[in-house]
Design a protein around this motif. Sequence first.
Motif, PDB file in Angstrom:
ATOM      1  N   LEU A   5      -8.381   2.789   3.082  1.00 36.43           N
ATOM      2  CA  LEU A   5      -8.656   1.367   3.239  1.00 36.43           C
ATOM      3  C   LEU A   5      -9.184   1.124   4.651  1.00 36.43           C
ATOM      4  O   LEU A   5      -8.916   1.897   5.561  1.00 36.43           O
ATOM      5  N   GLU A  29      -6.179  -5.342   4.762  1.00 32.82           N
ATOM      6  CA  GLU A  29      -5.477  -5.887   3.585  1.00 32.82           C
ATOM      7  C   GLU A  29      -4.871  -4.744   2.765  1.00 32.82           C
ATOM      8  O   GLU A  29      -5.386  -3.633   2.770  1.00 32.82           O
ATOM      9  N   ASN A  30      -3.823  -5.054   2.027  1.00 31.71           N
ATOM     10  CA  ASN A  30      -3.251  -4.113   1.071  1.00 31.71           C
ATOM     11  C   ASN A  30      -3.578  -4.624  -0.333  1.00 31.71           C
ATOM     12  O   ASN A  30      -2.960  -5.572  -0.809  1.00 31.71           O
ATOM     13  N   LYS A  36       3.133   0.518   0.418  1.00 26.75           N
ATOM     14  CA  LYS A  36       2.700   1.884   0.089  1.00 26.75           C
ATOM     15  C   LYS A  36       2.996   2.772   1.286  1.00 26.75           C
ATOM     16  O   LYS A  36       2.953   2.323   2.436  1.00 26.75           O
ATOM     17  N   VAL A  38       2.245   5.430   4.114  1.00 32.87           N
ATOM     18  CA  VAL A  38       1.055   5.779   4.889  1.00 32.87           C
ATOM     19  C   VAL A  38       0.917   7.297   4.987  1.00 32.87           C
ATOM     20  O   VAL A  38       1.873   7.998   5.332  1.00 32.87           O
ATOM     21  N   PHE A 101       3.317   0.825   4.607  1.00 32.89           N
ATOM     22  CA  PHE A 101       2.252  -0.140   4.855  1.00 32.89           C
ATOM     23  C   PHE A 101       2.636  -1.392   4.070  1.00 32.89           C
ATOM     24  O   PHE A 101       2.799  -1.336   2.856  1.00 32.89           O
ATOM     25  N   GLY A 105      -0.447  -6.266   3.977  1.00 31.64           N
ATOM     26  CA  GLY A 105      -1.384  -5.638   4.901  1.00 31.64           C
ATOM     27  C   GLY A 105      -0.818  -5.629   6.306  1.00 31.64           C
ATOM     28  O   GLY A 105       0.289  -6.135   6.549  1.00 31.64           O
ATOM     29  N   LEU A 183      -3.531   5.742   2.387  1.00 32.34           N
ATOM     30  CA  LEU A 183      -2.216   5.527   1.756  1.00 32.34           C
ATOM     31  C   LEU A 183      -2.031   6.438   0.551  1.00 32.34           C
ATOM     32  O   LEU A 183      -2.990   6.845  -0.089  1.00 32.34           O
TER      33      LEU A 183
END
Length: 186
Positions: A5, A29-30, A36, A38, A101, A105, A183
Amino acid sequence: ELISLGYLKSKRKAWLSATKGMKICTFIENPFLQPKLVHSFLFKIRNNNETKLGFKLHLFEKDTITNAPGKELLKEDIVIVLEGKSKKDVEHDVSLYNIDFPAKGAFVGIEWFGVLNENNDDFNGVDTQNGYIELNDVSKEFNTFQQDVFSFFPWKNMEKFKKISEEHTNFKNCPTASFGIKLFKD
């Protein structure tokens, strides 16, 4: 399975000179909207000399009031040293630290230590500025923030940088540090 990402694959627009003590980070952003694990931090950093450059990793949550970097999420001091000339992307595996993470985000960034001395034990005393951070103009929002060496000053977005650099570089959007994060998908 891993997923990247952020802004590592974005086309370069400018280089930002890295000054000792400076922090710079970009909000990522997630898309999964759930925490998640990293795998690694990703950066586009250039070293123009045969020196050893050092920086520390940062992961900040977003301050809901200012939209600037808030609380530090890393519990360990993770320092990276780049040796010699480099133009390559930097990937630093942090999977052994079990870093989450956040679902909303986070800001992925670095604190620039500068040049490592000849004894390889300290970043003080060497003032050569030969590190550069790549900027792109993919984001339509000012989501990259910078803080100078005196960290009691607030975080600043790249608005001023954009205005100053407009005569040399035409940013379609906002200057964004070419940082990313990898991730674990599951």
